[in-house]
Scaffold this motif. Structure first.
Motif, short mmCIF file in Angstrom:
data_model
loop_
_atom_site.label_atom_id
_atom_site.label_comp_id
_atom_site.label_asym_id
_atom_site.label_seq_id
_atom_site.Cartn_x
_atom_site.Cartn_y
_atom_site.Cartn_z
N THR A 154 35.18 34.29 76.76
CA THR A 154 35.77 35.63 76.80
C THR A 154 35.36 36.44 75.57
N ASN A 155 35.07 35.76 74.46
CA ASN A 155 34.53 36.47 73.29
C ASN A 155 33.21 37.17 73.58
N SER A 156 32.36 36.54 74.42
CA SER A 156 31.07 37.17 74.69
C SER A 156 31.27 38.46 75.50
N ILE A 157 32.28 38.49 76.35
CA ILE A 157 32.58 39.72 77.10
C ILE A 157 33.15 40.79 76.16
N ASP A 158 33.94 40.34 75.20
CA ASP A 158 34.48 41.27 74.18
C ASP A 158 33.35 41.94 73.41
N GLU A 159 32.35 41.15 73.01
CA GLU A 159 31.23 41.73 72.25
C GLU A 159 30.45 42.74 73.09
N ALA B 237 35.61 54.51 80.97
CA ALA B 237 36.39 53.27 81.13
C ALA B 237 35.96 52.53 82.39
N SER B 238 35.86 53.26 83.51
CA SER B 238 35.51 52.57 84.75
C SER B 238 34.04 52.12 84.74
N LYS B 239 33.18 52.90 84.08
CA LYS B 239 31.78 52.45 83.95
C LYS B 239 31.67 51.17 83.14
N THR B 240 32.56 51.03 82.17
CA THR B 240 32.57 49.81 81.34
C THR B 240 32.91 48.59 82.20
N LEU B 241 33.88 48.75 83.10
CA LEU B 241 34.22 47.64 84.00
C LEU B 241 33.06 47.30 84.92
N VAL B 242 32.39 48.32 85.44
CA VAL B 242 31.23 48.07 86.30
C VAL B 242 30.17 47.27 85.54
N TYR B 243 29.95 47.65 84.27
CA TYR B 243 28.97 46.95 83.43
C TYR B 243 29.39 45.50 83.17
N LEU B 244 30.66 45.29 82.82
CA LEU B 244 31.12 43.96 82.41
C LEU B 244 31.23 42.97 83.57
N LYS B 245 31.49 43.50 84.76
CA LYS B 245 31.68 42.70 85.97
C LYS B 245 30.63 41.60 86.14
N ASP B 246 29.37 41.94 85.92
CA ASP B 246 28.27 41.00 86.18
C ASP B 246 28.23 39.84 85.20
N PHE B 247 28.95 39.96 84.09
CA PHE B 247 28.93 38.87 83.10
C PHE B 247 30.03 37.84 83.35
N PRO C 15 37.10 37.80 90.47
CA PRO C 15 36.98 36.36 90.70
C PRO C 15 35.86 35.80 89.83
N CYS C 16 36.03 34.58 89.32
CA CYS C 16 34.93 33.89 88.62
C CYS C 16 34.37 32.86 89.59
N GLY C 17 33.19 33.11 90.12
CA GLY C 17 32.62 32.24 91.14
C GLY C 17 33.48 32.25 92.39
N GLU C 18 33.55 31.10 93.06
CA GLU C 18 34.36 30.97 94.28
C GLU C 18 35.82 30.77 93.88
N ILE C 19 36.73 31.52 94.49
CA ILE C 19 38.15 31.32 94.18
C ILE C 19 38.90 30.90 95.45
N SER C 20 40.09 30.35 95.25
CA SER C 20 40.89 29.85 96.38
C SER C 20 41.38 31.01 97.25
N GLU C 21 41.74 30.67 98.48
CA GLU C 21 42.30 31.67 99.38
C GLU C 21 43.61 32.23 98.83
N GLU C 22 44.38 31.36 98.18
CA GLU C 22 45.64 31.80 97.56
C GLU C 22 45.39 32.90 96.52
N ASN C 23 44.37 32.69 95.69
CA ASN C 23 44.03 33.69 94.68
C ASN C 23 43.45 34.97 95.30
N GLU C 24 42.62 34.80 96.34
CA GLU C 24 42.07 35.96 97.07
C GLU C 24 43.19 36.86 97.56
#
Ligand code: MF3
Ligand code: CO
Ligand code: CO
Length: 271
Positions: free
Chosen positions: A46-51, A29-39, A120-129
């Motif tokens: 979000t469908n492409s991440i599902d595939e 499970a955690s390896k899957t997250l490591v793999y998906l992170k870069d996409f 985060p997707c790209g740069e996110i706001s300080e509030e979200n950080e």
């Protein structure tokens, strides 16, 4: 085969063979997250991440537990911004500044491991950080309470105290849960509440801690049109982290830990 041991309140006490199986599914499970992170980047659906999740899981000899679970149509939950949990992958295109939770649960050799992480997707706001950091830290405030003899409700008590002190709210309608032999087992693990109540933790128990923390109000709305998507009532953002863990003889083993994603475990956890 010996019958699986359960406490009076229906919590499985896993044996060595079951623990080894759940350790493996949790590591996948955690390896899957490591793999998906870069996409996760602006412009992807979000469908492409599902595939990618579906293929990665099958390539590792497992099947995604969400697919077909009470009719859930996809291989993982993807919850963006004000979606608290159970977001369904779709043609939604991720935007710069989004916060994106991926929640994965492979079934490997019959055993379940459950973990999620907000990216985060790209740069996110300080509030979200700050929201993400607080939710991450709150998760470990909960995990710190996992050791034999401690009472279950101290997990939620510590999480809520930490979250509210920082000016956020913690979701009450969705909880952590026992996991491993089934997707959702006893006990229910609250992320809020009063101290020193509930079950005494025992070696061999395996459950998740997965607090959902909101910038605004804690209340939730279920989208009746799809039956799954849970959002905040005020449209403000929500973040979540989830680990699967084992109560050991002396403390806790975080079965879904992966240093590449989560960094070093805090030394406040009881080994
Ligand atoms: N993985 C979620 C949890 O942490 C459950 C998702 S159920 C699904 O408990 F059907 F939406 F996948
Ligand atoms: Co879970
Ligand atoms: Co999950």
């Amino acid at each position: 085969m010996a019958r699986t041991k359960k406490t009076r309140s229906g919590i499985y006490i896993k044996n060595a063979e079951q623990i080894e199986g759940i350790r493996k599914s949790s590591a996948l499970a955690s390896k899957t997250l490591v793999y998906l992170k870069d996409f996760i980047k602006p412009g992807v659906t979000t469908n492409s991440i599902d595939e990618l999740c579906y293929e990665f899981t099958l390539d590792h000899g497992a099947v995604p537990a969400p697919l077909g679970y009470h009719g859930f149509p996809k291989s993982l939950c993807i919850s963006v911004n004000d979606v608290i949990c159970h977001g369904i992958p779709s043609e939604r295109v991720l935007q710069e500044g989004d916060i994106v939770n991926l929640d994965v649960t492979p079934i490997l050799d019959g055993y379940f491991g459950d973990t999620n992480y907000t990216f985060p997707c790209g740069e996110i706001s300080e509030e979200n950080e700050k929201l993400i950091q607080t939710t991450f830290d709150a998760t470990f405030k909960g995990i710190e309470q996992v050791f034999p003899g401690n009472r279950l409700s101290n997990i939620g008590f510590k999480i809520q105290k930490f979250v509210e002190k920082k000016g956020y709210s913690v979701v009450r309608d969705y909880t952590g849960h026992g996991v491993g032999i089934e997707f959702h087992e006893a006990p229910t693990v609250l992320h809020y509440g009063r101290p020193n109540r509930g079950e005494k933790l025992m070696p061999g128990m395996i459950f998740t801690i997965e607090p959902m923390v909101n910038l605004g109000k804690y209340k939730t709305i279920l989208d009746e049109s799809d039956g799954w998507t849970v959002t905040t009532v005020d449209g403000k953002n929500s973040a979540q982290f989830e680990h699967t863990m084992l109560v050991t003889e002396t403390g806790v083993e975080v079965l879904t830990h992966n240093e590449e994603l989560w960094g070093k475990l805090p030394d406040t956890l009881k080994k």
